[in-house]
Scaffold this active site. Structure first.
Site, PDB file in Angstrom:
ATOM      1  N   GLY A  24     -53.328 -67.214  -6.660  1.00 51.34           N
ATOM      2  CA  GLY A  24     -52.448 -66.114  -6.000  1.00 51.34           C
ATOM      3  C   GLY A  24     -51.146 -66.207  -6.637  1.00 51.34           C
ATOM      4  O   GLY A  24     -50.764 -66.868  -7.451  1.00 51.34           O
ATOM      5  N   GLY A  25     -50.322 -65.492  -5.730  1.00 50.84           N
ATOM      6  CA  GLY A  25     -49.153 -65.437  -6.354  1.00 50.84           C
ATOM      7  C   GLY A  25     -48.186 -66.725  -6.295  1.00 50.84           C
ATOM      8  O   GLY A  25     -47.225 -67.110  -7.057  1.00 50.84           O
ATOM      9  N   GLY A  27     -49.848 -70.067  -6.310  1.00 52.62           N
ATOM     10  CA  GLY A  27     -50.565 -71.242  -6.728  1.00 52.62           C
ATOM     11  C   GLY A  27     -51.848 -71.005  -6.975  1.00 52.62           C
ATOM     12  O   GLY A  27     -52.328 -70.014  -6.456  1.00 52.62           O
ATOM     13  N   VAL A  29     -55.747 -73.017  -6.477  1.00 48.93           N
ATOM     14  CA  VAL A  29     -56.318 -73.978  -5.765  1.00 48.93           C
ATOM     15  C   VAL A  29     -57.624 -74.419  -6.576  1.00 48.93           C
ATOM     16  O   VAL A  29     -58.375 -73.636  -6.783  1.00 48.93           O
ATOM     17  CB  VAL A  29     -56.747 -73.293  -4.349  1.00 48.93           C
ATOM     18  N   LYS A  44     -53.544 -77.830  -4.574  1.00 45.23           N
ATOM     19  CA  LYS A  44     -53.019 -76.391  -5.025  1.00 45.23           C
ATOM     20  C   LYS A  44     -52.030 -76.720  -5.951  1.00 45.23           C
ATOM     21  O   LYS A  44     -50.935 -77.601  -5.544  1.00 45.23           O
ATOM     22  CB  LYS A  44     -52.474 -75.648  -3.606  1.00 45.23           C
ATOM     23  N   ASP A 143     -46.349 -64.953   6.650  1.00 45.59           N
ATOM     24  CA  ASP A 143     -47.476 -64.353   5.865  1.00 45.59           C
ATOM     25  C   ASP A 143     -48.925 -64.475   6.464  1.00 45.59           C
ATOM     26  O   ASP A 143     -49.960 -64.941   5.773  1.00 45.59           O
ATOM     27  CB  ASP A 143     -47.473 -65.121   4.314  1.00 45.59           C
TER      28      ASP A 143
END
Length: 472
Positions: A24-25, A27, A29, A44, A143
């Site tokens: 994702g934005g 990191g 995983v 991550k 978030d």
């Protein structure tokens, strides 16, 4: 991604990477093997933009350390993914976490559609307990969304990704960090730069609405449209939520002081009284800080609403005056709206000024717009800078545009790497943009593939694009 981050590579002489689990934005995983304890873990790899400055690198490392610190405070909670370690490969920070077998709520919604009320109730109970522990420890997540909720194969529900979380003792890293997150799940006051526990509860309400109704209530075709919907629109009353609808509606109140506390929310969750008999919770008293913040938000909101009405009537001069008044209150969203109005009437230089002001205050759509403006002007270096800033704030769409910069420079390998990351991430808006890019370059089969993936996730513009491509 770090050049060393690949299957088989050993991190810190201990964690052997096995396979990528997602990205994702903030990191990527991986599943990894802890060779010392002989157990599998999740690690991550915190993404570091290319060619970032030493200050930006230090900020990213500080954010990784903060995520680990905030999550470590809560590592023993059954509804929070525990952090075990933080290491670096010399440059890139890595966060080692407990490996959870299962999938995210987002993956379940994308693959299977809305969940049953009973399952959503289980998710609500688990997340309320997780947020209560976090808030009592002084940590605000900031978030909460389906992608950050893990549904374990053993039936557990866990909150993850504290990359945007803040503890009351944390110092602000940068101004641009203030509105990191996913706009469609974000509380109105978060867009105004205030991250409070009540904002987490609002995000939970939107997440639960999406889970049971199958649609994200404030998602629109454009980011500006989404932000306006969060600020001003009311979600349609939930039709599939049953008794859970009472809690969802209360959590999604635009006024943070009117949302239920976590104990009250747990009471609403347990109460099976028909919704019509439920009275609105009493508004708790507010301290001077929240009163001031609420008053300012109210004033800005009224100015924006009036400006919107004048624009609809064609009174652009009065709309501009109102937007200037709101922008003078250091409101980033108002600066962005003012810049858009100025751009539309041809005042490009002043529009760029306000876009920059908004971007430096953390308004991410202005970063994207500045990237487009620089790209159009042929300034590839500045275009790349703003697109990276946009990606750095968690927007996968920015990778598509950053890839176009690489292509313009003849760096096709770097562009293809970003395209692959967009496909792996599965963000439906970014997939649609990627399809448009590939369609324009003649890669019709590839465009059809990503249009289909976006359409399956429910994105209407992708469905239309796919239909248009098929009809040719």
């Amino acid at each position: 991604m770090s050049g060393l981050g690949r299957p088989g590579w050993v991190l810190a002489d201990r964690y052997r990477l096995i396979e990528k689990l997602g990205s994702g934005g903030f990191g990527t995983v991986w599943r990894a093997r802890d060779q010392r304890l002989r157990v599998d873990v999740a690690v991550k790899e915190v993404l570091l933009p290319q060619a970032e400055s030493s200050a930006e690198h230090a900020e990213r490392v500080a954010r990784a350390e903060r995520e680990a610190r905030n999550a470590a405070r809560l590592r023993d909670h059954p509804n929070i993914v525990g952090v075990l370690d933080v290491v670096t490969d010399g440059v890139t920070p890595w966060i080692v976490m407990r490996l959870v077998s299962g999938r995210s709520l987002k993956q379940q919604l994308d693959g299977d559609g809305p969940v049953a009320v009973a399952e959503a109730t289980t998710v609500a109970a688990a997340l309320l307990q997780a947020l209560r522990a976090a808030h009592e420890a002084g940590v605000v997540h900031r978030d909460v969304k389906p992608g950050n909720i893990l549904l374990a194969t053993d039936g557990g529900v866990l909150l993850t990704d504290f990359g945007t979380a803040r503890h009351r003792s944390d110092h602000t890293l940068t101004a641009k960090e203030t509105i990191i997150g996913s706009f469609e799940y974000m509380a109105p006051e978060r867009i105004d730069g205030e991250g409070t526990p009540a904002g987490d509860l609002y995000s939970l309400g939107v997440t639960l609405y999406h889970a049971v109704e199958g649609v994200s209530p404030f998602r629109r075709d454009t980011i500006h449209g989404t932000m306006k919907a969060v600020m001003f629109d009311a979600a349609p009353p939930p039709a599939r939520a049953g008794p859970l609808g009472r809690l969802i509606t209360a959590l999604m109140d635009k006024q943070p002081e009117a949302r239920p506390s976590i104990p009250r929310a747990l009471t609403l969750l347990a109460d099976r009284t028909p919704p019509a008999l439920e009275s609105k919770p009493e508004v708790p008293g507010r301290n001077s800080r929240s009163t001031g913040g609420g008053r300012r938000r109210g004033e800005v909101g009224q100015l924006l609403a009036r400006a919107r009405d004048h624009q609809k009537r064609g009174d652009i001069g009065e709309a501009e005056r109102l937007l200037r008044e709101a922008a003078a209150m250091n409101d980033a969203l108002s600066m962005s709206f003012l810049a858009r109005l100025l751009e539309n009437r041809g005042a490009r230089t002043e529009a760029e000024h306000w876009y920059r002001q908004a971007a430096e205050s953390g308004e991410t759509l202005s970063m994207l717009t500045l990237g487009h403006m620089c790209m159009k002007a042929g300034d590839l270096g500045q275009a790349a800078y703003w697109y990276r800033r946009y990606v750095d704030h968690g927007h996968v769409l920015g990778k598509v545009h950053l890839a176009t910069v690489h292509e313009a420079r003849g760096e096709n390998d770097l562009a293809e790497l970003l395209y692959r990351e967009v496909e792996q991430d599965g963000d439906m808006v970014a997939l649609k943009a990627l399809g448009d890019q590939w369609k324009s370059s003649g890669r019709t089969d590839a465009a059809r593939r990503v249009y289909l993936a976006s359409a399956r996730a429910g994105y209407a513009p992708a469905k239309a694009a796919l239909a248009g491509l098929t009809s040719r």
